[in-house]
Scaffold this active site. Structure first.
Site, PDB file in Angstrom:
ATOM      1  N   LYS A  58     -14.231  90.107  75.648  1.00  0.00           N
ATOM      2  CA  LYS A  58     -13.342  89.147  74.976  1.00  0.00           C
ATOM      3  C   LYS A  58     -12.995  88.022  75.954  1.00  0.00           C
ATOM      4  O   LYS A  58     -12.827  88.274  77.153  1.00  0.00           O
ATOM      5  CB  LYS A  58     -12.087  89.896  74.520  1.00  0.00           C
ATOM      6  CG  LYS A  58     -11.071  89.059  73.741  1.00  0.00           C
ATOM      7  CD  LYS A  58      -9.927  89.942  73.242  1.00  0.00           C
ATOM      8  CE  LYS A  58      -8.848  89.167  72.523  1.00  0.00           C
ATOM      9  NZ  LYS A  58      -7.748  90.024  72.058  1.00  0.00           N
ATOM     10  N   SER A 133      -6.552  89.938  67.185  1.00  0.00           N
ATOM     11  CA  SER A 133      -7.205  88.786  67.770  1.00  0.00           C
ATOM     12  C   SER A 133      -8.612  89.053  68.309  1.00  0.00           C
ATOM     13  O   SER A 133      -9.367  88.114  68.525  1.00  0.00           O
ATOM     14  CB  SER A 133      -6.343  88.233  68.909  1.00  0.00           C
ATOM     15  OG  SER A 133      -6.234  89.182  69.948  1.00  0.00           O
ATOM     16  N   SER A 157      -4.556  94.163  68.248  1.00  0.00           N
ATOM     17  CA  SER A 157      -5.741  93.292  68.276  1.00  0.00           C
ATOM     18  C   SER A 157      -7.076  93.976  68.446  1.00  0.00           C
ATOM     19  O   SER A 157      -8.107  93.346  68.231  1.00  0.00           O
ATOM     20  CB  SER A 157      -5.600  92.266  69.390  1.00  0.00           C
ATOM     21  OG  SER A 157      -4.862  91.191  68.908  1.00  0.00           O
TER      22      SER A 157
HETATM   23  N1  GLN Z   1      -1.508  90.229  65.636  1.00  0.00           N
HETATM   24  C1  GLN Z   1      -0.660  90.490  66.762  1.00  0.00           C
HETATM   25  C2  GLN Z   1      -0.117  89.198  67.321  1.00  0.00           C
HETATM   26  O1  GLN Z   1      -0.496  88.163  66.870  1.00  0.00           O
HETATM   27  C3  GLN Z   1      -1.376  91.285  67.801  1.00  0.00           C
HETATM   28  C4  GLN Z   1      -2.136  90.484  68.763  1.00  0.00           C
HETATM   29  C5  GLN Z   1      -2.729  91.264  69.880  1.00  0.00           C
HETATM   30  O2  GLN Z   1      -2.713  92.497  69.867  1.00  0.00           O
HETATM   31  N2  GLN Z   1      -3.201  90.548  70.877  1.00  0.00           N
HETATM   32  O3  GLN Z   1       0.686  89.192  68.208  1.00  0.00           O
END
Ligand code: GLN
Length: 460
Positions: A58, A133, A157
């Protein structure tokens, strides 16, 4: 070398999915040739545990000499000056790093639409989001573009995109894998995680990356277990598990009715298989998302203050003084969602509001921890759906709060530091997949992986 070439072809053939931000083709092929050569000329030489395994990372994970951008414009052409500990450990076992994977900017989002480089598409249905994400990491596995993908999980994410894309998504305990070289979003939540085709692949990769690291004081201090041996017939036991499910999750008004029904059926099935499954009370589902967003935006507002046009690559032009360097750089460099969160985080930390928001949220985090500890005293694991729905249409969710609310089942693990895994066990009548999520107490990664293996290999 053919293996790397296969994945490179896959990436080109499916470039419309927008999965990779950069592919290190020449380098990956060269490395593969070296490994081939070693096999030919020195077949008895020791081989790493990941000899020739092709891995995508990532775009929030540093790899020395390669660009890392957190899918943001603000990092410009910045190149990592060191590799993340996790990456170094993979390379030491002869893995091949294939490229960097698209994601939401700084890991902030649940749809991958917040990337400065355009959204990733779900390979099952390209009108749908892959989740976020780590959407690029999930689709890289779903569409067979590499063998293992690294993601990061601050609030879901890794697990949420895994659920939307029909792959395994594993977030280890907080501190199990060093955060050194992981671009920070919310430091007390962030954890590197894995998107894989199987629980076994996740276990082997964890075994290599886990363990204390002098560069990360929050790492769990015990030496890692040889997680890949957990499923060896001599180790694996099919002992009945004590499983809890949270009543309030099943009753949650936002839960898709078909997912609810299939969760109930899964619970019956687990009971019939000899496990002891019981409902537990967890009366904080309404507070959990707010607590998560208060604490993570507070941490993010501090972490992201370093992107000021001075330290890193991108700097706005036509600035007359230092103040303008900061404001113009940040205005042009950050996307909408990141700006929203910096403002929210700055607000909840500001004098006069600190106690009402940040202080209060810290107290709730403590209550969540003690409540879950009680559940873990009497149960081996908690099961819940990974997501409230299957993947949504691209562009369908314009209201940020509705996106935040969709994280309701994943943020708990990060608030309490639990390891958690999403298993690709379900298919909805709308044709899209979704996952079953398992949680255990912090530090019990081995128990979680064993249970995940046991449950995913159950005959249906
Ligand atoms: N959807 C969550 C957020 O926007 C989780 C994001 C993540 O785990 N990086 O914070």
């Amino acid at each position: 070398m053919q293996v790397v070439q296969y994945y490179l072809d896959q990436i080109v053939d499916q470039s419309q999915l927008n999965v990779f931000l950069e592919v290190f083709s020449t380098e990956a092929l060269t490395k593969a040739m070296e490994l081939d050569e070693q096999l030919r000329t020195r077949p008895d030489a020791p081989r790493g545990k990941l000899f020739g395994v092709v891995i995508g990372i990532k775009d929030v994970i540093c790899y020395k000499g390669h660009k890392v951008r957190a899918a943001s414009k603000i990092l410009g052409d910045f190149e990592s000056v060191y590799s993340a500990t996790a990456v170094e450990r993979l390379l030491a076992e002869d893995a091949i790093i294939l490229g960097s994977l698209n994601c939401d900017e700084f890991g902030m989002g649940s749809t991958n639409e917040n990337s400065a480089f355009g959204p990733v598409r779900n390979a099952y249905d390209q009108t749908k989001v892959p989740g976020g994400s780590s959407g690029g990491s999930a689709v890289a596995i779903q569409a067979d573009m590499c063998m293992i993908a690294l993601g990061s999980d601050t609030g879901g994410s890794v697990r949420q995109p895994a659920s939307f894309c029909d792959v395994v998504g594993f977030k280890p305990s907080y501190g199990r894998i060093s955060r050194h070289g992981l671009i920070a979003y919310a430091s007390s939540f962030d954890q590197i995680g894995l998107l894989t085709k199987s629980v076994e692949d996740a276990a082997l990769s964890l075994e290599i990356m886990a363990g204390p690291d002098a560069y990360d004081a929050t790492c769990l201090q015990e030496e890692p277990v040889t997680y890949s041996q957990l499923f060896h017939p001599s180790h694996s036991s099919d002992k009945p598990l004590k499983i809890a499910y949270i009543q309030q999750c099943l009753d949650h008004p936002g839960l898709d009715p078909e997912i609810r029904e299939n969760m109930r059926a899964k619970i019956d099935q687990l009971t019939q298989a000899g496990h002891k499954v019981s409902a537990v009370d967890f009366p904080y589902m309404d507070q959990i998302v707010a607590t998560y967003y208060i604490l993570t935006t507070a941490e993010a507002s501090s972490n992201l203050s370093r992107y000021d046009g001075v330290h890193f690559a991108y700097r706005a032009k036509d600035t007359k003084n230092l103040e303008e360097v900061y404001t113009k750089t940040r205005t042009a460099g950050f996307g909408m969602e990141v700006k929203r969160r910096i403002m929210l985080g700055t607000f909840v930390l500001s004098a006069g509001y600190f106690d009402a928001y940040y202080g209060q949220a810290q107290k709730v985090r403590r209550i969540l921890q003690t409540t879950s500890d009680k559940i873990y005293e009497a149960h081996d694991l908690i099961v819940l759906p990974t997501t409230t729905s299957t993947a949504f249409e691209l562009g369908a969710k314009q209201d940020p709060v509705s996106v935040y609310l969709s994280d309701v089942f994943t943020v708990l693990a990060n608030l309490i530091g639990s390891p958690a895994i999403s298993l690709p066990l379900f298919k909805h009548s709308n044709g899209m997949p979704y996952g079953l999520q398992l949680l255990t107490k912090r530090g019990a990664d081995a128990a979680l992986l064993s249970a995940a293996h046991q449950i995913s290999s159950m005959r249906v």
